[in-house]
Design a protein around this motif. Structure first.
Motif, PDB file in Angstrom:
ATOM      1  N   ASP A 195       0.836  -1.209   0.000  1.00 35.43           N
ATOM      2  CA  ASP A 195       0.000   0.000   0.000  1.00 35.43           C
ATOM      3  C   ASP A 195       0.872   1.261   0.000  1.00 35.43           C
ATOM      4  O   ASP A 195       0.563   2.221  -0.699  1.00 35.43           O
ATOM      5  CB  ASP A 195      -0.912   0.003   1.222  1.00 35.43           C
ATOM      6  CG  ASP A 195      -2.016  -1.039   1.132  1.00 35.43           C
ATOM      7  OD1 ASP A 195      -2.245  -1.564   0.018  1.00 35.43           O
ATOM      8  OD2 ASP A 195      -2.619  -1.365   2.178  1.00 35.43           O
ATOM      9  N   ALA A 196       1.964   1.266   0.746  1.00 32.80           N
ATOM     10  CA  ALA A 196       2.839   2.433   0.818  1.00 32.80           C
ATOM     11  C   ALA A 196       3.515   2.690  -0.523  1.00 32.80           C
ATOM     12  O   ALA A 196       3.670   3.834  -0.936  1.00 32.80           O
ATOM     13  CB  ALA A 196       3.889   2.229   1.909  1.00 32.80           C
ATOM     14  N   GLN A 197       3.861   1.627  -1.227  1.00 31.76           N
ATOM     15  CA  GLN A 197       4.519   1.779  -2.533  1.00 31.76           C
ATOM     16  C   GLN A 197       3.524   2.280  -3.575  1.00 31.76           C
ATOM     17  O   GLN A 197       3.894   2.976  -4.514  1.00 31.76           O
ATOM     18  CB  GLN A 197       5.134   0.456  -2.989  1.00 31.76           C
ATOM     19  CG  GLN A 197       6.362   0.077  -2.209  1.00 31.76           C
ATOM     20  CD  GLN A 197       6.905  -1.288  -2.629  1.00 31.76           C
ATOM     21  OE1 GLN A 197       6.271  -2.014  -3.366  1.00 31.76           O
ATOM     22  NE2 GLN A 197       8.075  -1.615  -2.112  1.00 31.76           N
ATOM     23  N   ASN A 198       2.249   1.972  -3.423  1.00 36.02           N
ATOM     24  CA  ASN A 198       1.230   2.384  -4.368  1.00 36.02           C
ATOM     25  C   ASN A 198       0.659   3.756  -4.021  1.00 36.02           C
ATOM     26  O   ASN A 198      -0.212   4.251  -4.717  1.00 36.02           O
ATOM     27  CB  ASN A 198       0.076   1.363  -4.411  1.00 36.02           C
ATOM     28  CG  ASN A 198       0.527   0.045  -5.009  1.00 36.02           C
ATOM     29  OD1 ASN A 198       1.447   0.004  -5.818  1.00 36.02           O
ATOM     30  ND2 ASN A 198      -0.108  -1.041  -4.597  1.00 36.02           N
TER      31      ASN A 198
END
Length: 92
Positions: free
Chosen positions: A84-87
Motif C-alpha cells: 500500500d505504501a509503494q502504491n
C-alpha cells in the motif's frame, strides 16, 4: 552323416537345496524376531520420553500451529502495508 545327440542332465544335490532353504527360513525368522525386539525397545523408549514431558506433544503441536498462524498473519499484514505504501495508498 550320423548325428549323435546326447542329452545333458543337470544333477542337483537336493540335500544341499533343502539345507539352503531351511537356513534361509531360519535366518528370516531370526531377523524378523530381531526387528520386532528392536521396534519394541524404540517404542518403549518413546513412550517413556512422552511420559516425562512437561507439555504433551499434542499441546506442543497446537502451540506451534498458533505461532505459525500468527507469524503468517504478521507477514501478510507487513506485505500489505508495504504494498500500500509503494502504491501511494494510505496505510491501514
Amino acid at each position: 552323416m550320423n548325428h549323435h545327440l546326447t542329452q545333458h542332465k543337470i544333477d542337483i544335490d537336493t540335500r544341499l537345496v533343502t539345507t539352503g532353504a531351511v537356513l534361509t527360513v531360519a535366518g528370516t525368522v531370526v531377523a524378523g524376531t530381531g526387528m520386532i525386539i528392536a521396534a519394541i525397545a524404540v517404542l518403549s523408549a518413546g513412550r517413556r520420553l512422552v511420559r516425562t514431558m512437561d507439555v504433551p506433544p499434542s499441546q506442543q503441536a497446537a502451540q506451534q500451529w498458533r505461532r505459525a498462524k500468527e507469524a503468517s498473519l504478521a507477514g501478510l499484514q507487513a506485505w500489505q502495508s508495504t504494498s500500500d505504501a509503494q502504491n501511494g495508498s494510505p496505510t491501514r
